[in-house]
Every structure is written in C-alpha cells, then in structure tokens.
Design a protein around this motif. Structure first.
Motif, PDB file in Angstrom:
ATOM      1  N   SER A 142       0.852  -1.201   0.000  1.00  0.00           N
ATOM      2  CA  SER A 142       0.000   0.000   0.000  1.00  0.00           C
ATOM      3  C   SER A 142       0.885   1.249   0.000  1.00  0.00           C
ATOM      4  N   GLY A 143       0.617   2.148  -0.917  1.00  0.00           N
ATOM      5  CA  GLY A 143       1.410   3.372  -1.030  1.00  0.00           C
ATOM      6  C   GLY A 143       2.600   3.239  -1.968  1.00  0.00           C
ATOM      7  N   HIS A 144       2.813   2.058  -2.548  1.00  0.00           N
ATOM      8  CA  HIS A 144       3.932   1.844  -3.481  1.00  0.00           C
ATOM      9  C   HIS A 144       3.402   1.546  -4.880  1.00  0.00           C
ATOM     10  N   GLU A 145       2.330   2.219  -5.199  1.00  0.00           N
ATOM     11  CA  GLU A 145       1.702   2.023  -6.506  1.00  0.00           C
ATOM     12  C   GLU A 145       2.652   2.370  -7.640  1.00  0.00           C
ATOM     13  N   SER A 172      12.909  16.830  -9.628  1.00  0.00           N
ATOM     14  CA  SER A 172      12.254  15.513  -9.664  1.00  0.00           C
ATOM     15  C   SER A 172      12.436  14.795  -8.327  1.00  0.00           C
ATOM     16  N   GLU A 173      13.617  15.029  -7.682  1.00  0.00           N
ATOM     17  CA  GLU A 173      13.842  14.407  -6.360  1.00  0.00           C
ATOM     18  C   GLU A 173      12.886  14.968  -5.346  1.00  0.00           C
ATOM     19  N   GLU A 191       6.404  10.556  -1.856  1.00  0.00           N
ATOM     20  CA  GLU A 191       6.597   9.557  -0.798  1.00  0.00           C
ATOM     21  C   GLU A 191       6.024  10.048   0.520  1.00  0.00           C
ATOM     22  N   LEU A 192       6.168  11.376   0.780  1.00  0.00           N
ATOM     23  CA  LEU A 192       5.611  11.938   2.007  1.00  0.00           C
ATOM     24  C   LEU A 192       4.099  11.760   2.047  1.00  0.00           C
ATOM     25  N   LYS A 193       3.473  12.051   0.901  1.00  0.00           N
ATOM     26  CA  LYS A 193       2.018  11.858   0.832  1.00  0.00           C
ATOM     27  C   LYS A 193       1.641  10.401   1.097  1.00  0.00           C
ATOM     28  N   VAL A 194       2.442   9.483   0.500  1.00  0.00           N
ATOM     29  CA  VAL A 194       2.163   8.055   0.713  1.00  0.00           C
ATOM     30  C   VAL A 194       2.301   7.704   2.180  1.00  0.00           C
ATOM     31  N   VAL A 195       3.408   8.224   2.804  1.00  0.00           N
ATOM     32  CA  VAL A 195       3.615   7.928   4.234  1.00  0.00           C
ATOM     33  C   VAL A 195       2.495   8.511   5.064  1.00  0.00           C
ATOM     34  N   SER A 231      -2.252   7.793   8.213  1.00  0.00           N
ATOM     35  CA  SER A 231      -3.686   8.039   8.424  1.00  0.00           C
ATOM     36  C   SER A 231      -4.473   6.721   8.444  1.00  0.00           C
ATOM     37  N   THR A 232      -4.087   5.839   7.497  1.00  0.00           N
ATOM     38  CA  THR A 232      -4.768   4.533   7.449  1.00  0.00           C
ATOM     39  C   THR A 232      -4.505   3.737   8.716  1.00  0.00           C
TER      40      THR A 232
END
Length: 344
Positions: free
Chosen positions: A16-19, A149-150, A157-161, A166-167
């Motif tokens: 999850s989060g590594h789409e 790009s970095e 990645e921050l959004k994913v984390v 949150s999940t």
C-alpha cells in the motif's frame, strides 16, 4: 487503481502506497505483479493445530507476527517474527488485528482441529520494511534525476507515508473501538457467568440435598433388601418343612387309599357272603314253614293214628318228625352262624 494491484495489496499490505513501483508511465507492470503474487503464493505453508488448542502462542499486529513462543506449535512449524497470516481454515484474513483475533477465538471455541496458513515475507517486502522499495532505491542512485524531480518524488513519498499513517491511525482507532466493544461484551459475559455461577451453586446445593436423600433411600432399600432376604430364607425353611409334611401326608393318603381298597374288597366279599346267607336263610324259613306245616299235618295224622290202630305207622311218622326237627335245628344253627359272620 488496477484490480491486479488491489489483489497484490490484499496479499501484501506492505505494498500500500507503493503504486508507482508497479507502473511504467500510465501502464501497469502486469508481468511483474504476477511474478510478485507467485512469489507470495510459493512462500505459503500450513500449520495444523489440535482440537484442544487454547492459544496459538503468537503476538501480531495486523497480519504480521511480532512474537512466536518457542514452545508453540506455530514456532515449531517455522513461524517466526516477520511471518504473515494468510488464512485460518478457508477464511482469508484482512490486515486487521481485531478481525484476526475474533476469527481465532471463534475457531478455538469449536474445539476441533484446524489449519492456519502462514507465509514468509518476500525479498521486496523485507526491502520495503527496511526503508523503501527497490525501485526508489534505484531512483535515488540514478544520476539522470535532477533536484526538482527528487523533491517531487520525496513529496509523493511523504504523501504516501501520510496516507499510510492516516490509514494506520484509522485502523488503530477501529481496533480500539472494537476492543471497547469486546470489553463490554466480556463484562456482560462475566456478569452472566457470575449469575450462572450463583444459579449453578444453588442447583448444586439442591442436587447435593437430593443426592443425600437418594443415598439415604438407597441405604434404606439395602437394609430392606437384606431383611427381605432373611425372611425369604426363613420362608424357604418353612416351605421345606411344609413340603416334607405334604409328602408325609401324601404317603399316608396313599396308605389309607390302599386300606380303603382292601376294606372295600372285604366289604364286597362279605356282602356277597351275606347275600348267600340271606338266600339260604330265606330258603330255610320257607323250609321251616313247610316243615311246620308238615309237622302240623303229621301231628294231626298222628292224633288220628292214635285213635286208629295204626300205631306202627305212627312210630314211623314220629321218627320222620324227629328227623325234620333235627333238620330245623341244623338250619337254625346255620342262621346263627351267618349272623355272627356279618357282625365280624
């Protein structure tokens, strides 16, 4: 989101989060996803638990095992920290600690043997748990990415984390709510158990009283049985005596019957003799009547003879009268003899 990736996330919550790792532009890397799913499936193994199992001997968060008791069946079968739950029996498990706990409790209550399917984490999952995907590591080491790009990648990645946090927070809140519900249920069950315990104690007391009463009745019945047994033995002795008396009376009856038969025979014989004597007596009486009549006639003739000159003839008649008298005397003697025989 692709159904392929959803299926992968279901099997491996770490994805999850590594789409982005599974896309090339706008296209999904289906072959790579299939290979990862295959690797996950191949790492699965079953552990069989007996029907008297009360605990799996595991601690876990979501599907992930964080502790395995060394002496437990699971640990002996190869389960260790980092191993993941897959399913219990035929029921696939979600990445929810409370849901897995509920499924385990429901399964243990059945007290029947059951299987739990575990799997070991793949190399990618271990890499993700260690701090990022293999794709992001490659991106960090590439010399073709510029600073913007970095930054964009780091923001992504921050959004994913953040989404993951949150999940996880929602999962924790959900688990806390479920824990409160379970606590309330347990408190209710404890209250019901205490109430049932009091009822059971009351019933046990009643049953104990009934058991004591039954025991006393049983002992009384045993004593009564022994008494009846003694009476039966005494009655058996009396019956034996009565049987002997009946046998003696039967013998006496047989003897009396034989004597009666003999007496009847004698009576019949004497009755026949009496009949013969009676016949002789009747004949004698007729003969006596005839003799008396003849004597009367002779006496008349004798009287006439006395008057006549037939003295010689009269003497002959006197001799005949004497003979007849003797015959009458003989008949009288015979009659007396017959009467005496009947008296005997």
């Amino acid at each position: 989101m692709s159904s392929y990736f959803k299926h992968l996330c279901m099997l491996s919550p770490a994805e999850s989060g590594h789409e982005a790792d599974w896309k090339e532009g706008d296209e999904w890397k289906r072959e790579a996803i299939d290979e990862q799913i295959k690797a996950i499936k191949e790492s699965e193994f079953d552990v069989e638990f007996s029907g008297d199992t009360t605990s799996l001997g595991l601690r876990f968060v979501g599907k992930k095992v964080i502790f395995a008791a060394p002496s437990s069946t699971a640990a002996k079968a190869g389960v260790k920290p980092g191993s993941l739950f897959v399913k219990i029996g035929d029921k696939l498990l979600t990445n929810s600690t409370s849901a897995i706990n509920m499924t385990i409790r429901m399964t243990l209550k059945k007290s029947k043997p059951f299987n739990v399917t575990f799997r070991h984490p793949t190399a990618r999952e271990r890499a993700i748990e260690g701090g990022g995907s293999s794709s992001t590591s490659e991106k960090r080491g590439g010399s073709s990415c510029d600073g913007s790009s970095e930054v964009a990648r780091l923001k992504a990645e921050l959004k994913v984390v953040q989404a993951k946090l949150s999940t996880e927070k929602k999962l924790r809140d959900n688990e806390q709510q479920q824990a409160m519900i379970w606590k309330q249920l347990l408190n209710t069950q404890v209250a019901e158990l205490e109430k049932a315990h009091k009822v059971a104690e009351s019933q046990l007391k009643i049953m104990s009283e009934k058991a004591e009463e039954s025991r006393q009745k049983f002992e009384s019945a045993i004593k009564e049985k022994d008494s009846l047994k003694e009476q039966l033995l005494k009655t058996s002795g009396h019956l034996a005596e009565i049987k002997k008396e009946l046998e003696s009376e039967r013998k006496q009856r047989d003897s009396i019957s034989k004597e009666n038969e003999q007496l009847e025979h004698k009576i019949n014989k004497q009755a026949m003799q009496l009949k013969d004597v009676t016949l002789m007596f009747n004949n004698g009486q007729q003969l006596m009547l005839s003799a008396h009549k003849r004597i009367g006639e002779l006496e008349l003739k004798l009287k006439e003879a006395e008057e006549s000159e037939m003295k010689t003839a009269l003497q002959g008649k006197e001799m005949e009268i004497t003979r007849l008298k003797r015959k009458i005397g003989s008949l009288s003697h015979l009659k007396g003899a017959g009467t005496g025989g009947l008296g005997e």
